[in-house]
Design an enzyme around this catalytic site. Sequence first.
Site, short mmCIF file in Angstrom:
data_model
loop_
_atom_site.label_atom_id
_atom_site.label_comp_id
_atom_site.label_asym_id
_atom_site.label_seq_id
_atom_site.Cartn_x
_atom_site.Cartn_y
_atom_site.Cartn_z
N HIS A 78 -41.00 -5.67 -5.04
CA HIS A 78 -41.52 -6.86 -5.73
C HIS A 78 -41.25 -6.73 -7.21
CE1 HIS A 78 -44.09 -10.19 -6.82
NE2 HIS A 78 -44.12 -10.50 -5.54
N ASP A 137 -44.88 -10.32 2.52
CA ASP A 137 -44.16 -10.73 3.73
C ASP A 137 -44.13 -9.65 4.80
OD1 ASP A 137 -43.51 -13.33 2.95
OD2 ASP A 137 -41.79 -12.65 1.79
C1 SDX Z 1 -41.92 -12.99 -2.03
O1 SDX Z 1 -42.11 -13.25 -6.93
C2 SDX Z 1 -43.06 -13.43 -6.13
O2 SDX Z 1 -44.21 -13.44 -6.52
C3 SDX Z 1 -42.66 -13.66 -4.68
C4 SDX Z 1 -43.78 -13.64 -3.62
C5 SDX Z 1 -44.71 -14.84 -3.77
O3 SDX Z 1 -45.86 -14.74 -3.37
O4 SDX Z 1 -44.24 -15.89 -4.21
O5 SDX Z 1 -44.53 -12.45 -3.70
C6 SDX Z 1 -43.17 -13.77 -2.19
O6 SDX Z 1 -40.87 -13.53 -2.27
C7 SDX Z 1 -41.99 -11.53 -1.62
C8 SDX Z 1 -40.62 -10.82 -1.63
C9 SDX Z 1 -39.91 -11.07 -0.28
N1 SDX Z 1 -38.58 -10.52 -0.27
C10 SDX Z 1 -38.24 -9.40 0.41
O7 SDX Z 1 -39.09 -8.74 1.02
C11 SDX Z 1 -36.79 -9.05 0.38
C12 SDX Z 1 -36.62 -7.57 0.08
N2 SDX Z 1 -37.04 -7.33 -1.30
C13 SDX Z 1 -36.12 -7.42 -2.31
O8 SDX Z 1 -34.87 -7.93 -2.15
C14 SDX Z 1 -36.60 -7.26 -3.75
O9 SDX Z 1 -37.50 -6.21 -3.81
C15 SDX Z 1 -37.17 -8.51 -4.42
C16 SDX Z 1 -36.24 -9.71 -4.26
C17 SDX Z 1 -38.52 -8.85 -3.85
C18 SDX Z 1 -37.32 -8.21 -5.93
O10 SDX Z 1 -36.08 -8.06 -6.48
P1 SDX Z 1 -35.77 -7.51 -7.95
O11 SDX Z 1 -37.01 -7.40 -8.75
O12 SDX Z 1 -34.68 -8.33 -8.50
O13 SDX Z 1 -35.25 -6.03 -7.68
P2 SDX Z 1 -33.77 -5.61 -7.43
O14 SDX Z 1 -33.22 -6.32 -6.26
O15 SDX Z 1 -33.01 -5.76 -8.72
O16 SDX Z 1 -33.92 -4.09 -7.07
C19 SDX Z 1 -34.24 -3.11 -8.06
C20 SDX Z 1 -34.00 -1.76 -7.42
C21 SDX Z 1 -32.60 -1.64 -6.81
O17 SDX Z 1 -32.27 -0.26 -6.80
P3 SDX Z 1 -31.24 0.32 -7.90
O18 SDX Z 1 -29.97 -0.49 -7.77
O19 SDX Z 1 -31.92 0.12 -9.25
O20 SDX Z 1 -31.09 1.76 -7.52
O21 SDX Z 1 -34.90 -1.56 -6.32
C22 SDX Z 1 -34.18 -1.48 -5.09
C23 SDX Z 1 -32.81 -2.08 -5.39
O22 SDX Z 1 -31.85 -1.62 -4.53
N3 SDX Z 1 -34.90 -2.33 -4.12
C24 SDX Z 1 -34.92 -2.09 -2.82
C25 SDX Z 1 -35.72 -3.12 -2.28
N4 SDX Z 1 -36.15 -3.93 -3.26
C26 SDX Z 1 -35.64 -3.41 -4.39
N5 SDX Z 1 -34.36 -1.15 -2.07
C27 SDX Z 1 -34.58 -1.24 -0.73
N6 SDX Z 1 -35.33 -2.21 -0.14
C28 SDX Z 1 -35.91 -3.15 -0.90
N7 SDX Z 1 -36.64 -4.10 -0.32
#
Ligand code: SDX
Length: 398
Positions: free
Chosen positions: A275, A329
């Site tokens: 998140h 989620d």
């Molecule tokens: C919702 O924003 C809100 O408030 C949303 C929400 C709401 O109530 O409205 O809470 C609802 O949308 C929840 C999120 C649902 N999505 C997922 O579960 C999909 C999986 N999660 C991600 O893709 C991610 O964590 C996000 C989209 C939620 C956040 O993305 P960010 O902040 O842009 O983070 P990022 O993708 O740039 O990742 C940063 C780092 C990376 O590693 P590095 O390249 O720095 O080494 O964290 C890692 C990512 O690879 N990472 C993950 C991960 N999420 C981040 N690695 C593995 N699994 C994950 N889920």
Amino acid sequence: MVVSQTGGTEIRHERTGLVFRPGLEGVPATQSSICDIDGLQGRLSYRGYSLDDLAVHSSFLETTYLLIWGELPTPQQFRDFEHEVQMHRRVSFRVRDMMKCFPANGHPMDALQSSAASLGLFYSRRAIDDPQYIYDAVVRLIAKIPTMVAAFQLIRKGQDPIQPRDDLAYSANFLYMLTEQEPDPLASRIFDRCLILHAEHSLNASTFSARVTASTLTDPYAVVASAVGTLAGPLHGGANEDVLAMLEEIGTPEQADSYLESAVASKRKVMGFGHREYKVKDPRAVILQSLAEELFARFGHDELYDVAHALETAAAIRLGPKGIYPNVDFYSGLVYRKLGIPRDLFTPVFAISRVAGWLAHWREQLGANRIFRPSQIYTGTSMRHWVPADERVNAAGA
Ligand code: SDX
């Protein structure tokens, strides 16, 4: 080069000095008094009330009132609001007929987005600073979105939608319209609590989309339709559907660690984890997990819960050090599945709830509006001479 990396995730434009942060991370895009998130402590409040209190003591409709008008309603205000919502649950036969033309195998989020937008055809676009117009639009959207979600579910099965039942409260009525059976009171209460938990979450992507749309002074049906489209994506609300597919793919608790190892090695996102705001477990996931357990205790265990639990344990070791924990989620789908809600309706159910937050932000945006119009950093070619058609070679994209 017109841009330079400044370290971290910032990119600075050399000519203008503008700084770009991908995903607008850490960039405040508005002021808001609706919702506060403490992402380090894992705390969330709506209008100053903790989510823990609201989930125990409030109802979704009461929380909606709080979010949109800023204060908890008096008993009379609540009765009036509940009555108005009840009176507006039905949708026009024209909307239902339109839905009958949708492909039955289309995604329900697309059906919802189109249906929500169509409401703008039925209700005239009056002065949107008229409090009565705002009240009526809020009532209509809160009342009709669940009816439209349930209607598409029956229509795609080749059935006619059933009418809302006036003797049932908001959440019980939705489950009734969806399943055609009067729901168990515990199931209705747990579903209502899920709606409270999903109702608002500051400037998430769909709410940002709602505010940008609102800032053009378009109608609230367009605001909600644009937000529904944004919520549908798998990085946002759509993740709740993908979580269940992932748990099924993992299959057994014993497979959880190897699944995670391969996901991390191949830089695949683990659905329901991570998140932008939280560096600890999402407080909504904590409550949803306990709601899942309450449901299983009453209606029978779900073996996928064991897979989810094993995945969370393994992820605490592999992803926890990066601040990646279960988000809202992760456990919601297990609750919805036990309630008999089809998987591709998980995200529409999220939308039923989040419409409260979107409307609160719509109203707040109108209160101090300035159109959103951020700048960009141009990365294209510098000015060049026109090339006549017969002199062009190797055109890009050809
Ligand atoms: C919702 O924003 C809100 O408030 C949303 C929400 C709401 O109530 O409205 O809470 C609802 O949308 C929840 C999120 C649902 N999505 C997922 O579960 C999909 C999986 N999660 C991600 O893709 C991610 O964590 C996000 C989209 C939620 C956040 O993305 P960010 O902040 O842009 O983070 P990022 O993708 O740039 O990742 C940063 C780092 C990376 O590693 P590095 O390249 O720095 O080494 O964290 C890692 C990512 O690879 N990472 C993950 C991960 N999420 C981040 N690695 C593995 N699994 C994950 N889920």
